[in-house]
Scaffold this active site. Structure first.
Site, PDB file in Angstrom:
ATOM      1  N   GLU A 149       0.837  -1.178  -0.098  1.00 59.72           N
ATOM      2  CA  GLU A 149       0.002  -0.047  -0.072  1.00 59.72           C
ATOM      3  C   GLU A 149       0.901   1.392   0.059  1.00 59.72           C
ATOM      4  O   GLU A 149       1.787   1.277   0.678  1.00 59.72           O
ATOM      5  CB  GLU A 149      -0.885   0.014   1.271  1.00 59.72           C
ATOM      6  CG  GLU A 149      -1.709   1.217   1.236  1.00 59.72           C
ATOM      7  CD  GLU A 149      -2.704   1.430   0.189  1.00 59.72           C
ATOM      8  OE1 GLU A 149      -2.465   2.547  -0.365  1.00 59.72           O
ATOM      9  OE2 GLU A 149      -3.340   0.657  -0.007  1.00 59.72           O
ATOM     10  N   LYS A 187     -13.930   7.561 -15.023  1.00 61.48           N
ATOM     11  CA  LYS A 187     -13.724   8.087 -16.462  1.00 61.48           C
ATOM     12  C   LYS A 187     -13.334   7.189 -17.213  1.00 61.48           C
ATOM     13  O   LYS A 187     -12.328   6.820 -17.055  1.00 61.48           O
ATOM     14  CB  LYS A 187     -13.500   9.460 -16.145  1.00 61.48           C
ATOM     15  CG  LYS A 187     -14.358  10.390 -15.335  1.00 61.48           C
ATOM     16  CD  LYS A 187     -13.438  11.835 -15.116  1.00 61.48           C
ATOM     17  CE  LYS A 187     -14.252  12.871 -14.333  1.00 61.48           C
ATOM     18  NZ  LYS A 187     -13.721  14.206 -14.039  1.00 61.48           N
ATOM     19  N   LYS A 213     -15.060  -1.115   5.971  1.00 60.83           N
ATOM     20  CA  LYS A 213     -15.589   0.331   5.852  1.00 60.83           C
ATOM     21  C   LYS A 213     -15.730   0.848   4.509  1.00 60.83           C
ATOM     22  O   LYS A 213     -16.763   1.523   4.171  1.00 60.83           O
ATOM     23  CB  LYS A 213     -14.510   1.198   6.409  1.00 60.83           C
ATOM     24  CG  LYS A 213     -14.901   2.617   6.733  1.00 60.83           C
ATOM     25  CD  LYS A 213     -13.845   3.421   7.445  1.00 60.83           C
ATOM     26  CE  LYS A 213     -14.314   4.954   7.311  1.00 60.83           C
ATOM     27  NZ  LYS A 213     -13.339   5.841   8.156  1.00 60.83           N
ATOM     28  N   PHE A 214     -15.113   0.546   3.658  1.00 60.16           N
ATOM     29  CA  PHE A 214     -15.270   1.068   2.094  1.00 60.16           C
ATOM     30  C   PHE A 214     -16.422   0.325   1.602  1.00 60.16           C
ATOM     31  O   PHE A 214     -17.258   1.030   1.030  1.00 60.16           O
ATOM     32  CB  PHE A 214     -13.918   0.685   1.301  1.00 60.16           C
ATOM     33  CG  PHE A 214     -14.114   1.149  -0.262  1.00 60.16           C
ATOM     34  CD1 PHE A 214     -13.675   2.505  -0.280  1.00 60.16           C
ATOM     35  CD2 PHE A 214     -14.519   0.410  -1.278  1.00 60.16           C
ATOM     36  CE1 PHE A 214     -13.714   2.875  -1.567  1.00 60.16           C
ATOM     37  CE2 PHE A 214     -14.747   0.873  -2.643  1.00 60.16           C
ATOM     38  CZ  PHE A 214     -13.998   2.023  -2.785  1.00 60.16           C
ATOM     39  N   GLU A 215     -16.662  -1.106   1.839  1.00 69.08           N
ATOM     40  CA  GLU A 215     -17.663  -1.725   1.236  1.00 69.08           C
ATOM     41  C   GLU A 215     -19.061  -1.314   1.733  1.00 69.08           C
ATOM     42  O   GLU A 215     -20.027  -1.287   1.248  1.00 69.08           O
ATOM     43  CB  GLU A 215     -17.623  -3.271   1.623  1.00 69.08           C
ATOM     44  CG  GLU A 215     -18.611  -4.159   0.849  1.00 69.08           C
ATOM     45  CD  GLU A 215     -18.274  -5.444   1.114  1.00 69.08           C
ATOM     46  OE1 GLU A 215     -18.914  -6.590   0.500  1.00 69.08           O
ATOM     47  OE2 GLU A 215     -17.069  -5.991   1.710  1.00 69.08           O
ATOM     48  N   ASP A 245      -9.164   1.000  -7.163  1.00 67.15           N
ATOM     49  CA  ASP A 245      -9.963   2.385  -7.882  1.00 67.15           C
ATOM     50  C   ASP A 245     -10.482   2.088  -9.212  1.00 67.15           C
ATOM     51  O   ASP A 245      -9.790   1.299  -9.974  1.00 67.15           O
ATOM     52  CB  ASP A 245      -8.891   3.500  -7.945  1.00 67.15           C
ATOM     53  CG  ASP A 245      -9.464   4.644  -8.168  1.00 67.15           C
ATOM     54  OD1 ASP A 245     -10.411   4.856  -8.889  1.00 67.15           O
ATOM     55  OD2 ASP A 245      -8.926   5.648  -7.658  1.00 67.15           O
TER      56      ASP A 245
END
Length: 227
Positions: free
Chosen positions: A83, A137, A207-209, A133
């Site tokens: 990371e 776009k 948390k992201f999910e 990510d």
């Protein structure tokens, strides 16, 4: 396929400083030298962890929730997390300290470079890529980490029978990856009809999910095995 370590390489991330909590700062100062490293030669996992246990690689681990969860459930497995964002590294270090986890190591660097230059062939029992990510776009789709070049890079790194586990809450990206995986005959989907898998026990709801669920996003897991 070899990736060159160069600034011209298209990155799948953008470095953001991010705010760190006091706890994260303290963890980074005290524990980063203990649990994190930057390799300058091929990694000897037996020497790194002090055992021959299988290694699971987590690419872009965010705040480390998934590694913390899996490292507790599987003390017989070694976990390497890569990371670039320091607050997430700090959060993982806090979890390592609180739970006294000794089967986790961290690299704060670009995962593609690390795979290309320092991770030996046939050394990984699993590669996990959770909620990368999606670069929504269209002009940014070239930044998505999952593409054919990436699959060509990781194929030799996985042991025979090794696992590639991808999860996303962005359906268009998940469908694109699902189709790409199906084109690679060395990957065998563990679900019939090239389907998405239920969330396995080794991956927690992060948390992201949960944020995606509040936005009424679905969750899409693909669990593949190297044949």
């Amino acid at each position: 396929m070899k990736f060159e370590s160069t600034d011209r390489q298209i990155r799948s991330f953008v470095l953001r400083k991010g705010k760190m909590t006091t706890g994260q700062k303290k963890a980074v100062e005290a524990l980063l030298p203990v649990f994190a490293f930057n390799p300058d030669q091929a990694i000897d996992f037996k020497q790194l962890f002090g055992n021959d246990n299988p290694v699971w690689l987590d690419i872009g681990f965010g705040n480390g929730e998934s590694i913390i969860h899996a490292a507790q459930k599987h003390p017989e497995v070694n976990f390497l997390g890569i990371e670039v964002h320091l607050p997430g590294v700090g959060h993982l270090l806090m979890g390592i300290d609180e739970l006294q986890l000794r089967n986790v190591r961290i690299i704060r660097n670009d995962a593609v470079d690390m795979l290309n230059l320092f991770i030996p062939d046939q050394s990984l029992a699993a590669i996990h890529i959770y909620f990368p990510d999606p670069w929504h776009k269209k002009r940014h789709h070239k930044r998505r980490i999952i593409n054919q070049d990436f699959l060509d890079l990781i194929q030799p790194k996985l042991t025979t029978g090794g696992r590639l586990h991808y999860a996303s809450d962005w359906e268009p990206y998940a469908l694109e990856v699902q189709a790409l995986f199906a084109e690679n005959t060395w990957l065998q989907n563990q679900q019939p009809n090239n389907g998405f898998a239920p969330r396995p026990a080794w991956r927690p709801v992060t948390k992201f999910e949960r944020r995606g669920q509040r936005l009424e996003h679905g969750t899409y897991d693909l669990i593949m095995q190297k044949t």
